[in-house]
Design an enzyme around this catalytic site. Structure first.
Site, PDB file in Angstrom:
ATOM      1  N   GLN A 239     -27.138 -42.624 -28.434  1.00 35.62           N
ATOM      2  CA  GLN A 239     -26.067 -41.635 -28.557  1.00 35.62           C
ATOM      3  C   GLN A 239     -26.636 -40.256 -28.846  1.00 35.62           C
ATOM      4  O   GLN A 239     -27.635 -40.115 -29.554  1.00 35.62           O
ATOM      5  CB  GLN A 239     -25.120 -42.032 -29.689  1.00 35.62           C
TER       6      GLN A 239
ATOM      7  N   SER B  26     -32.271 -46.504 -31.101  1.00 36.27           N
ATOM      8  CA  SER B  26     -30.975 -46.930 -31.614  1.00 36.27           C
ATOM      9  C   SER B  26     -30.238 -47.745 -30.559  1.00 36.27           C
ATOM     10  O   SER B  26     -30.693 -48.817 -30.161  1.00 36.27           O
ATOM     11  CB  SER B  26     -30.175 -45.711 -32.083  1.00 36.27           C
ATOM     12  N   LEU B  27     -29.095 -47.246 -30.062  1.00 38.31           N
ATOM     13  CA  LEU B  27     -28.372 -47.948 -29.010  1.00 38.31           C
ATOM     14  C   LEU B  27     -29.269 -48.269 -27.825  1.00 38.31           C
ATOM     15  O   LEU B  27     -29.118 -49.307 -27.163  1.00 38.31           O
ATOM     16  CB  LEU B  27     -27.193 -47.091 -28.536  1.00 38.31           C
TER      17      LEU B  27
ATOM     18  N   ARG C  67     -19.664 -53.025 -30.791  1.00 37.89           N
ATOM     19  CA  ARG C  67     -20.504 -52.391 -31.816  1.00 37.89           C
ATOM     20  C   ARG C  67     -19.976 -51.001 -32.161  1.00 37.89           C
ATOM     21  O   ARG C  67     -19.866 -50.627 -33.337  1.00 37.89           O
ATOM     22  CB  ARG C  67     -21.941 -52.296 -31.299  1.00 37.89           C
TER      23      ARG C  67
ATOM     24  N   HIS D 195     -26.897 -46.088 -39.111  1.00 39.04           N
ATOM     25  CA  HIS D 195     -28.169 -46.570 -39.650  1.00 39.04           C
ATOM     26  C   HIS D 195     -28.306 -46.396 -41.157  1.00 39.04           C
ATOM     27  O   HIS D 195     -29.394 -46.558 -41.708  1.00 39.04           O
ATOM     28  CB  HIS D 195     -29.357 -45.918 -38.922  1.00 39.04           C
TER      29      HIS D 195
ATOM     30  N   GLN E   4     -30.785 -53.356 -37.537  1.00 38.39           N
ATOM     31  CA  GLN E   4     -30.982 -51.948 -37.179  1.00 38.39           C
ATOM     32  C   GLN E   4     -29.712 -51.114 -37.349  1.00 38.39           C
ATOM     33  O   GLN E   4     -29.775 -49.899 -37.477  1.00 38.39           O
ATOM     34  CB  GLN E   4     -31.547 -51.803 -35.760  1.00 38.39           C
TER      35      GLN E   4
END
Length: 312
Positions: free
Chosen positions: A10, A91-92, A116, A200, A248
């Site tokens: 993102q 991340s994603l 998610r 996170h 994560q």
């Protein structure tokens, strides 16, 4: 030349992303059409026409970025691009890497990251969470500023993106206090990001618990291409992959460590697959050795340039 492909998360989305690549590579629009069938709305139209506020909502951004990364990956392979020696994602983008590495099915992953994103949005009421980028301080100074600013709330370093660039997240008030504390310590810049989900941070542990339940229902296989987690090392067994994806969500992204892992295991060329060049810029700050080639693929010209360097 040993290639590692990396996938953004993102923040790299924008209205009109991949428009030129979609016009020249049929596999791009076909990939978005496949995702649209899962989501129940036209994802390509959203990415091309917006509005930006809707594209920027977490539960829509995540499928959009996953699909964009897979579309670029498929375009690379369709032109005979070399199979990389390793994959990773920020991340994603870790979900994208696992799809491209064969650990997750694409349509399964589209539905999973939509879930998610929704779980993340529901984890904290709008306006109560915040994230901020801190530039120009040592990691230890940012961590100390967060400890000083807590006052009974949560604020933590959550993205170790590159030397001198961290992102913090937590309760909005604590993040504002941490910004002031970082500025007092000499930060070059300390600014709020346009997101309210404290990604996170430990505040997302509840979202992680929801994700764990959903992940238990999703088929996961050992990757056919090595996939390196965000500071967690190499993914291997399905149950480890599920546990890492849950962890994560409420643990820091250690991108500098991930790039170090890729280079330590022989990567000499880093290809960013997806819209924007955010990771390529970070990677150049992390590894300044000019012998390591770094490129971003997001349009026909950059795809052609990346393919043209294969024999060098």
């Amino acid at each position: 030349m040993s290639i590692a492909c990396v996938f953004p998360g993102q923040g790299s989305q924008s209205v009109g992303m991949l428009s030129a690549l979609g016009a020249s590579e049929p596999v791009v629009k076909a990939t978005f059409a496949e995702a649209s069938g899962v989501l129940g709305y036209d994802l390509w139209a959203l990415c091309q026409e917006g509005p930006a506020e809707l594209l920027g909502s977490t539960e829509r951004t995540q499928p959009a970025m996953l699909t964009a990364g897979v579309a670029v990956w498929r375009a690379w392979l369709a032109h005979g691009g070399a199979r990389p020696a390793a994959l990773a994602g920020h991340s994603l983008g870790e979900f994208t890497a696992l799809v491209c590495g064969g650990a997750l099915g694409f349509t399964d992953a589209v539905a999973l990251v939509q879930f998610r994103g929704r779980a993340m949005q529901e984890a904290m009421p709008a306006g109560q969470g915040a994230m901020a980028a801190i530039l120009g301080l040592e990691d230890a100074d940012v961590e100390a500023a967060c400890r000083e600013a807590r006052a009974g709330e949560v604020v933590e370093a959550v993205n170790y993106n590159s030397p001198g660039q961290l992102v913090i997240a937590g309760h909005a008030g604590a993040v504002a206090r941490a910004i002031d504390a970082c500025k007092a310590r000499g930060a070059k810049r300390a600014l709020l990001l346009p997101v309210s989900v404290p990604a996170h941070s430990s505040l997302l542990a509840g979202a992680g618990a929801k994700l764990a339940v959903r992940l238990a229902l999703v088929p996961v296989a050992p990757p056919s291409i090595p996939v390196y987690g965000i500071g967690l090392g190499r993914h291997a067994l399905p149950e480890q992959i599920r546990a890492d994806l849950v962890r994560q969500l409420s643990s820091p992204v250690r991108w500098s460590d991930t790039i170090a892992d890729l280079l330590r295991h022989g990567a000499t060329r880093l290809l960013e697959c997806g819209p924007g060049k955010v990771l390529t810029a970070l990677n150049r700050r992390i590894e300044r050795n000019k012998a390591i080639a770094m490129q971003a693929i997001e349009d026909p010209d950059s795809l052609a340039a990346a393919l043209g360097l294969q024999g060098e």
